[in-house]
Design a protein around this motif. Sequence first.
Motif, PDB file in Angstrom:
ATOM      1  N   VAL A 897       0.757  -1.297   0.179  1.00  0.00           N
ATOM      2  CA  VAL A 897       0.108  -0.030  -0.298  1.00  0.00           C
ATOM      3  C   VAL A 897       0.980   1.217   0.125  1.00  0.00           C
ATOM      4  O   VAL A 897       1.361   1.494   1.023  1.00  0.00           O
ATOM      5  CB  VAL A 897      -0.875  -0.024   1.353  1.00  0.00           C
ATOM      6  N   PRO A 898       0.921   1.814  -0.938  1.00  0.00           N
ATOM      7  CA  PRO A 898       1.910   3.184  -1.139  1.00  0.00           C
ATOM      8  C   PRO A 898       1.241   4.150  -0.529  1.00  0.00           C
ATOM      9  O   PRO A 898       1.023   5.373  -1.058  1.00  0.00           O
ATOM     10  CB  PRO A 898       1.921   3.386  -2.734  1.00  0.00           C
ATOM     11  N   ALA A 899       1.205   4.125   0.907  1.00  0.00           N
ATOM     12  CA  ALA A 899       0.590   5.315   1.595  1.00  0.00           C
ATOM     13  C   ALA A 899       1.533   6.640   1.518  1.00  0.00           C
ATOM     14  O   ALA A 899       2.612   6.446   1.443  1.00  0.00           O
ATOM     15  CB  ALA A 899       0.305   4.901   2.996  1.00  0.00           C
ATOM     16  N   PRO A 900       0.667   7.773   1.624  1.00  0.00           N
ATOM     17  CA  PRO A 900       1.743   8.955   1.622  1.00  0.00           C
ATOM     18  C   PRO A 900       2.395   9.187   2.852  1.00  0.00           C
ATOM     19  O   PRO A 900       1.954   8.903   4.057  1.00  0.00           O
ATOM     20  CB  PRO A 900       0.540   9.888   1.310  1.00  0.00           C
ATOM     21  N   ALA A 901       3.472   9.739   2.855  1.00  0.00           N
ATOM     22  CA  ALA A 901       4.283   9.989   4.066  1.00  0.00           C
ATOM     23  C   ALA A 901       3.629  11.352   4.875  1.00  0.00           C
ATOM     24  O   ALA A 901       3.069  12.060   4.219  1.00  0.00           O
ATOM     25  CB  ALA A 901       5.646  10.469   3.439  1.00  0.00           C
ATOM     26  N   SER A 902       3.752  11.419   6.288  1.00  0.00           N
ATOM     27  CA  SER A 902       3.318  12.457   6.819  1.00  0.00           C
ATOM     28  C   SER A 902       4.109  13.171   7.382  1.00  0.00           C
ATOM     29  O   SER A 902       5.353  12.799   7.697  1.00  0.00           O
ATOM     30  CB  SER A 902       2.213  11.715   7.920  1.00  0.00           C
ATOM     31  N   GLY A 903       3.995  14.587   7.461  1.00  0.00           N
ATOM     32  CA  GLY A 903       4.995  15.277   7.706  1.00  0.00           C
ATOM     33  C   GLY A 903       5.422  16.572   6.841  1.00  0.00           C
ATOM     34  O   GLY A 903       4.618  16.498   5.859  1.00  0.00           O
ATOM     35  N   ASP A 904       6.457  17.226   7.045  1.00  0.00           N
ATOM     36  CA  ASP A 904       6.758  18.110   6.066  1.00  0.00           C
ATOM     37  C   ASP A 904       8.023  17.913   5.308  1.00  0.00           C
ATOM     38  O   ASP A 904       8.748  17.056   5.877  1.00  0.00           O
ATOM     39  CB  ASP A 904       7.031  19.581   6.837  1.00  0.00           C
ATOM     40  N   LYS A 905       8.242  18.532   4.254  1.00  0.00           N
ATOM     41  CA  LYS A 905       9.491  18.164   3.390  1.00  0.00           C
ATOM     42  C   LYS A 905      10.621  18.597   3.778  1.00  0.00           C
ATOM     43  O   LYS A 905      10.879  19.994   4.069  1.00  0.00           O
ATOM     44  CB  LYS A 905       9.116  18.701   2.014  1.00  0.00           C
ATOM     45  N   CYS A 906      11.659  17.987   4.089  1.00  0.00           N
ATOM     46  CA  CYS A 906      13.053  18.448   4.602  1.00  0.00           C
ATOM     47  C   CYS A 906      13.270  19.169   3.181  1.00  0.00           C
ATOM     48  O   CYS A 906      13.626  18.695   2.202  1.00  0.00           O
ATOM     49  CB  CYS A 906      13.891  17.290   4.792  1.00  0.00           C
ATOM     50  N   GLU A 907      13.910  20.403   3.304  1.00  0.00           N
ATOM     51  CA  GLU A 907      14.578  21.229   2.247  1.00  0.00           C
ATOM     52  C   GLU A 907      15.849  20.620   1.711  1.00  0.00           C
ATOM     53  O   GLU A 907      16.155  21.095   0.744  1.00  0.00           O
ATOM     54  CB  GLU A 907      14.746  22.700   2.588  1.00  0.00           C
ATOM     55  N   ARG A 908      16.583  20.011   2.493  1.00  0.00           N
ATOM     56  CA  ARG A 908      17.832  19.587   2.118  1.00  0.00           C
ATOM     57  C   ARG A 908      17.741  18.091   1.487  1.00  0.00           C
ATOM     58  O   ARG A 908      18.247  18.127   0.434  1.00  0.00           O
ATOM     59  CB  ARG A 908      18.796  19.359   3.622  1.00  0.00           C
ATOM     60  N   CYS A 909      17.050  17.133   2.057  1.00  0.00           N
ATOM     61  CA  CYS A 909      16.925  15.918   1.640  1.00  0.00           C
ATOM     62  C   CYS A 909      15.724  15.464   0.753  1.00  0.00           C
ATOM     63  O   CYS A 909      15.694  14.268   0.222  1.00  0.00           O
ATOM     64  CB  CYS A 909      17.504  14.867   2.563  1.00  0.00           C
ATOM     65  N   TYR A 910      14.802  16.260   0.967  1.00  0.00           N
ATOM     66  CA  TYR A 910      13.324  16.120   0.342  1.00  0.00           C
ATOM     67  C   TYR A 910      12.660  15.076   0.864  1.00  0.00           C
ATOM     68  O   TYR A 910      11.613  14.620   0.328  1.00  0.00           O
ATOM     69  CB  TYR A 910      13.564  16.064  -1.372  1.00  0.00           C
ATOM     70  N   GLN A 911      12.995  14.547   1.915  1.00  0.00           N
ATOM     71  CA  GLN A 911      12.253  13.392   2.632  1.00  0.00           C
ATOM     72  C   GLN A 911      10.958  14.008   3.379  1.00  0.00           C
ATOM     73  O   GLN A 911      11.185  15.205   3.899  1.00  0.00           O
ATOM     74  CB  GLN A 911      13.067  12.674   3.550  1.00  0.00           C
ATOM     75  N   ILE A 912       9.925  13.418   3.463  1.00  0.00           N
ATOM     76  CA  ILE A 912       8.783  13.857   4.043  1.00  0.00           C
ATOM     77  C   ILE A 912       8.659  13.246   5.483  1.00  0.00           C
ATOM     78  O   ILE A 912       8.627  12.121   5.679  1.00  0.00           O
ATOM     79  CB  ILE A 912       7.720  14.008   3.315  1.00  0.00           C
ATOM     80  N   LEU A 913       8.956  14.223   6.528  1.00  0.00           N
ATOM     81  CA  LEU A 913       9.018  13.482   8.072  1.00  0.00           C
ATOM     82  C   LEU A 913       8.416  14.244   8.862  1.00  0.00           C
ATOM     83  O   LEU A 913       8.525  15.536   8.885  1.00  0.00           O
ATOM     84  CB  LEU A 913      10.670  13.390   8.523  1.00  0.00           C
ATOM     85  N   ASP A 914       7.729  13.609  10.092  1.00  0.00           N
ATOM     86  CA  ASP A 914       7.021  14.347  10.857  1.00  0.00           C
ATOM     87  C   ASP A 914       8.189  15.309  11.869  1.00  0.00           C
ATOM     88  O   ASP A 914       7.764  16.692  12.315  1.00  0.00           O
ATOM     89  CB  ASP A 914       6.615  13.463  12.083  1.00  0.00           C
ATOM     90  N   GLU A 915       9.508  15.108  11.728  1.00  0.00           N
ATOM     91  CA  GLU A 915      10.489  15.732  12.547  1.00  0.00           C
ATOM     92  C   GLU A 915      10.781  16.974  11.967  1.00  0.00           C
ATOM     93  O   GLU A 915      11.530  17.869  12.650  1.00  0.00           O
ATOM     94  CB  GLU A 915      11.685  14.908  12.855  1.00  0.00           C
ATOM     95  N   VAL A 916      10.522  17.021  10.722  1.00  0.00           N
ATOM     96  CA  VAL A 916      10.969  18.350  10.071  1.00  0.00           C
ATOM     97  C   VAL A 916      10.589  19.590  10.543  1.00  0.00           C
ATOM     98  O   VAL A 916       9.111  19.709  10.903  1.00  0.00           O
ATOM     99  CB  VAL A 916      10.517  18.424   8.360  1.00  0.00           C
ATOM    100  N   GLY A 917      11.121  20.501  10.817  1.00  0.00           N
ATOM    101  CA  GLY A 917      10.664  21.851  11.600  1.00  0.00           C
ATOM    102  C   GLY A 917      10.731  21.826  13.182  1.00  0.00           C
ATOM    103  O   GLY A 917      10.508  22.700  13.765  1.00  0.00           O
ATOM    104  N   GLY A 918      11.531  21.038  13.645  1.00  0.00           N
ATOM    105  CA  GLY A 918      11.700  20.941  15.114  1.00  0.00           C
ATOM    106  C   GLY A 918      12.966  21.556  15.584  1.00  0.00           C
ATOM    107  O   GLY A 918      13.478  21.451  16.652  1.00  0.00           O
ATOM    108  N   ASN A 919      13.684  21.855  14.462  1.00  0.00           N
ATOM    109  CA  ASN A 919      15.168  22.663  15.099  1.00  0.00           C
ATOM    110  C   ASN A 919      15.022  23.920  14.717  1.00  0.00           C
ATOM    111  O   ASN A 919      14.859  24.584  13.398  1.00  0.00           O
ATOM    112  CB  ASN A 919      15.921  21.922  14.103  1.00  0.00           C
ATOM    113  N   ASP A 920      15.251  25.044  15.598  1.00  0.00           N
ATOM    114  CA  ASP A 920      15.155  26.470  15.294  1.00  0.00           C
ATOM    115  C   ASP A 920      16.362  27.018  14.485  1.00  0.00           C
ATOM    116  O   ASP A 920      15.980  27.854  13.823  1.00  0.00           O
ATOM    117  CB  ASP A 920      15.047  27.053  16.763  1.00  0.00           C
ATOM    118  N   GLU A 921      17.478  26.574  15.006  1.00  0.00           N
ATOM    119  CA  GLU A 921      18.769  26.810  14.316  1.00  0.00           C
ATOM    120  C   GLU A 921      18.696  26.650  12.564  1.00  0.00           C
ATOM    121  O   GLU A 921      19.064  27.354  12.134  1.00  0.00           O
ATOM    122  CB  GLU A 921      20.094  26.415  14.877  1.00  0.00           C
ATOM    123  N   PHE A 922      18.391  25.163  12.408  1.00  0.00           N
ATOM    124  CA  PHE A 922      18.209  24.814  11.072  1.00  0.00           C
ATOM    125  C   PHE A 922      16.808  24.374  10.764  1.00  0.00           C
ATOM    126  O   PHE A 922      16.293  23.253  10.672  1.00  0.00           O
ATOM    127  CB  PHE A 922      19.088  23.699  10.703  1.00  0.00           C
TER     128      PHE A 922
END
Length: 938
Positions: A897-922
Motif C-alpha cells: 500500500v503506497p501510503a503517503p508520508a506524513s509530515g513536512d518536506k525536508c528542504e535539504r534531502c526532500y524526505q517528508i518526515l514528522d520531525e521536519v521543523g523541530g530545529n530552530d537553528e536549522f
Amino acid sequence: MSVDYKSTVFLPKTDFPMKAGLAKREPEMLAHWQDIDLEGQRRKAGESRKKFILHDGPPYANGNIHIGTGLNKILKDVVVRSQQMLGKDAVYVPGWDCHGLPIEWKIEEQYRKKKRDKDQVPIVEFRQECREFAEKWIDIQREEFKRLGVMGNWDDPYTTMAYTAEAQIVRELGNFLMDGSLYQGSKAVMWSPVEKTALAEAEVEYHDHTSTTIFVRFPVIKTSLAEAEDAAIVIWTTTPWTMPGNRAVAYGPDTDYVVVEVKDTADGVLAKAGDRLIIAQARVAAFTAECGIAAYEEGEPFKGSALDGTLCGHPLRGQGYDYDVPALAAGFATTEEGTGIVHIAPGHGADDWELGMANGIEVPQTVDEDGTFYAHVPLFAGQHVYKVNDHVADTLADAGSLLGRGKLSHRYPHSWRSKAPLIFRNATQWFISMETTGLREKALKAIDDTRFVPAAGRNRLRGMVTERPDWCVSRQRAWGVPITVFVNKESGEPLRDPDVFERIVEAVETEGADAWFTSEPSRFLGDPYNADDFEMVTDILDVWFDSGCTHSFVLEGPWQLGWPADLYLEGSDQHRGWFQSSLLEACGTRGRAPYETVLTHGFVMAEDGQKMSKSLGNVVSPMDVANQTGVDILRLWVVGSDYSEDLRIGPDILKQHADIYRRLRNTIRFLLGNLNGFDADERVDPADMPELERWVLHRIWEIDRSLRQACDAFQFHTLFAELHNFCTVDLSAFYFDVRKDSLYCDRADNIKRRAARTVLDELFNCLTAWLAPFICFTAEEAWLARNPDDSATGSVHLRTFPDIPEAWRNDALAEKWRDIRRLRRVVTGAIELERAEKRMGSSLQSAPVVYTTAEYMDVFESLDAGELFITSGARIENGPAPADAFTLEDVKDVAVVPAPASGDKCERCYQILDEVGGNDEFPNVCNRCADAAQHATA
Ligand SMILES: [Zn+2]
C-alpha cells in the motif's frame, strides 16, 4: 533565519564529460600513448612474466582495411590486452603478407593502362614495383589499425617480403627438398588462363556460369559384351573443349546400363534410326527427351562391369584422334546427371587424372598456359579454350558424333582475382607430398592435440586435411619467393645438396629473393657442379607457403616470442588457408602444429543479413565509424557480438551500441562525480560496512571470476552482457539510486557514506581495469580523469586486473539480497503506478506499507526499508493485505500500500518526515540534515 542548504549537500563533481566526443578524444589518447611509449612500458612491465603469444595472421597489403579486418584486429587486441591484464606478457607483433598474385595483378593492371608489356620488363624491376606497392599499403593499414586502438609492435612489424623472412622461407623449403617430400610432378591443376598460373583452392571462387553441354557418342570397336557390339557409348559433358584431351570413358561398375535402339527421329534430331546407344538405365528417359529421340527400344539391362575391356574410338577418329579409348570402371561415375558414363580427359580434371594414373593412361599436354591449344593439337591448335566450345560441338556434329547440345547454368570455379572461369590443365608443378614423410598423419595428430574455439573447427580442419591432395606449391608468377631448386637436366631430379642450398639462403638473406633471379647458377652451385648440367627453377612459391612459414621467422625470429604460439585467431575461412598451411609447414619441419589454440570468428554481414556490397550501399567502413561515432563503439560491437557466428553491422546496430556505451559512460561518470575528494583515510573495512556495500563487494567478486573465465576461454560476449547488466541494473538502477541520499546528504564522516565511497572506489578500480581491454580509450580517459598525475607517464593499460579478496565472496548475502530486491520490485511497482496516475510526484512522498511473510519480516529486521525503497520511511507488516494493495503477478507473497508520508518536506534531502521543523537553528530540515548542515558549516 535562512540557510543555504544546497551548499551543504555533496553534489557529484567531475570534469569527466557526459558527452563522449570520441572521434576527437580518441586521437588525443593515441598521442598520449605514443608520448609515454606505452608499448615499451608494457613490454618492460612484462619482462619477468609468463609470455602469451597471439601470432598475427598477416593481412594482405593491398588496400584499405574493411570491417572484417577491423573485427579481426580488434578481437585480437581484446585478447592481447586481456591476457596482459591477467598478468602475462602478451607480446603482439603484427605482420603483413606481401607477395602474390593480387599485388602482381595490380601492377600488371597499371601496365595495361600504360600499354606496357609486362614480359618486356626485367623481372627485378617488376618485383621492385610490387615491393613498393606493398610498402605503401603497409603504411596505410598500420595507421588504420592503430586508429582502432590495436596495440602492438607497430614500429617493428614482420612482413613476408623482408629479406630475413624471404631467406627463412627458402630455408623452410629446403627442409622439404632435403627430406624428399618436395617433388616435381605433372598434374591436372586448377589453372587460370588469364593470370597464367595454377591457383590454390583458397584462390578459387564459385560463381554461376553458363556452359555449353554436349552428348557425344564413342563407337565401340572392341568388346566382349554381345549387346555392345556395333553400339556406341554416350557421354555428356559441360566442357566440350576437353574433348581433344579425351583418353577414356568411365562407367559405374555396379550401375545398370542398357542399349537404346533408336527407331525413328524427327527433323533436326542428331540421332538416326538404327543407332544403338549405351547409357545408364536410370538416364534413358531424360536422355531421349533431351536429344529428341521419340521412338526407341530399350534392351535388357546389364551391369557396368560387363563393359570391362571394351575399347571405343575417339569421336573425331580419322582426323588426328586415332587412338583407342578404353572404358574404365570408376566410383565417381554416377547417374545423377548426363548418361551415367563420364568422359575422361586426364589433363583436365582431378578425378580424371587419378583414374588415368591408376590405369596407365597417358596424360596429354593439350592446353598452353594462356589457355590456347598447343600447335600439336589436331583441328583446334591455337584456339582458346574459352571460345572453342561451339567449334568443338560443330566439328563433332560434322563427324556424326554429336547427339545433342544445350546450355547449363551451374556453379563453376572462377579466379578470385580476375573473376575469369578456371580450367583444369595438366602442367609441370612442384608438390609437397602428404605421404612421403607421413605429413598427413602428423598433421592429423597435431589437430587432435590442438584446442579449437569453437570446437567445431577441429572436425572442419580434420576433414580438409584427410581429403586434401598433395600441396601444389609452385606458381608461374614473378612476385614471390622463388623455388630455389636446381634440376638435373639428365635425370630430371632436383639437386639435394645442403651446401648449395645454404649458399642460396645466405644470398637471399643479404640481397633478398631477387638474388635468385639475378645470379649466375655457378654462384650457388660452386665448384662441385657444372652449371650447364642444371636447370634453374623460375617458379615462385605459393603465397600460402610464405604465410605458412611465418611461425618460423616470427616466433623463432628476432622478436624472441617463443615457439609454438599460444593462439592463432582468424576468420573461419582460414581452415582452408593459413591455419592449414601453417599446420602442414610446421608438421613437415617440426613435427607439430605451431599453435596451441585455434580460434575462428565469423564474417561480417550487413544489418539485414545481406552480404555487404558497394552496389547495395550497405558497406560499413571501420574508418568511417571511427571518424563519426568513435572506435570504442565499434569495439563494443565486437565484444558484444557472438563472433562464433556471422556478425551483423549497420546504422541501427551501431546506434544500439552507442546507447550501451552511453550507459557505461554514465556509470563511470557517477563514480567519478561521487568520489570527488575521496582519500584513503575515509576508507572503511568491509567488516564494518552495511550489508548493501558487502553485497556489492560480493558482486565484484562474482564478476571478477566471470571475467577471468571469459578471458581464458576467449569468450567475451556473455561476459560483456554480464558487465553491462551489472553497470545498468545492479549499480545505476539500484545501488547508486539507493545510496544517492547518503552520498549527497549524510555527514562527510558518516560511516555509511564512507563505506559507500570506499565501495565506489573499488568499483572505479575494477571497472576501469575490466573495461580497459574492451573500450580502451574510454577506460583510459576515466583513469586519467581520476589520476591526473598519470598523465605524465601512466596509463590504465599498465595495470593488471585487480586481485579481488576471496573474503568478499558471500553467497548467503547474495541470496538474501536477491529476495530483498524481489520484494523491492513490488514497492517500486506500486509507487510507479501512483506517479503514473499523478497521485504522487516522487517516491519520497510515500511511506509505503508492505504486507508479507514472517521470513521477510526477519530479513528487514536490521535494514532501513525506507532507504532501500527511496521513500520517506516504510513499514513491513506480517499479515493479510487490504484488498486494494498493489501486487505483482510473479511475486506472490508481497502486497504494497503506497501510503503517503506524513509530515513536512525536508528542504535539504526532500524526505517528508514528522520531525521536519523541530530545529530552530536549522528550520525546514530533518534532524539528520540539521546535523549535517551544522557539521558542514562549522
Ligand atoms: Zn533531510
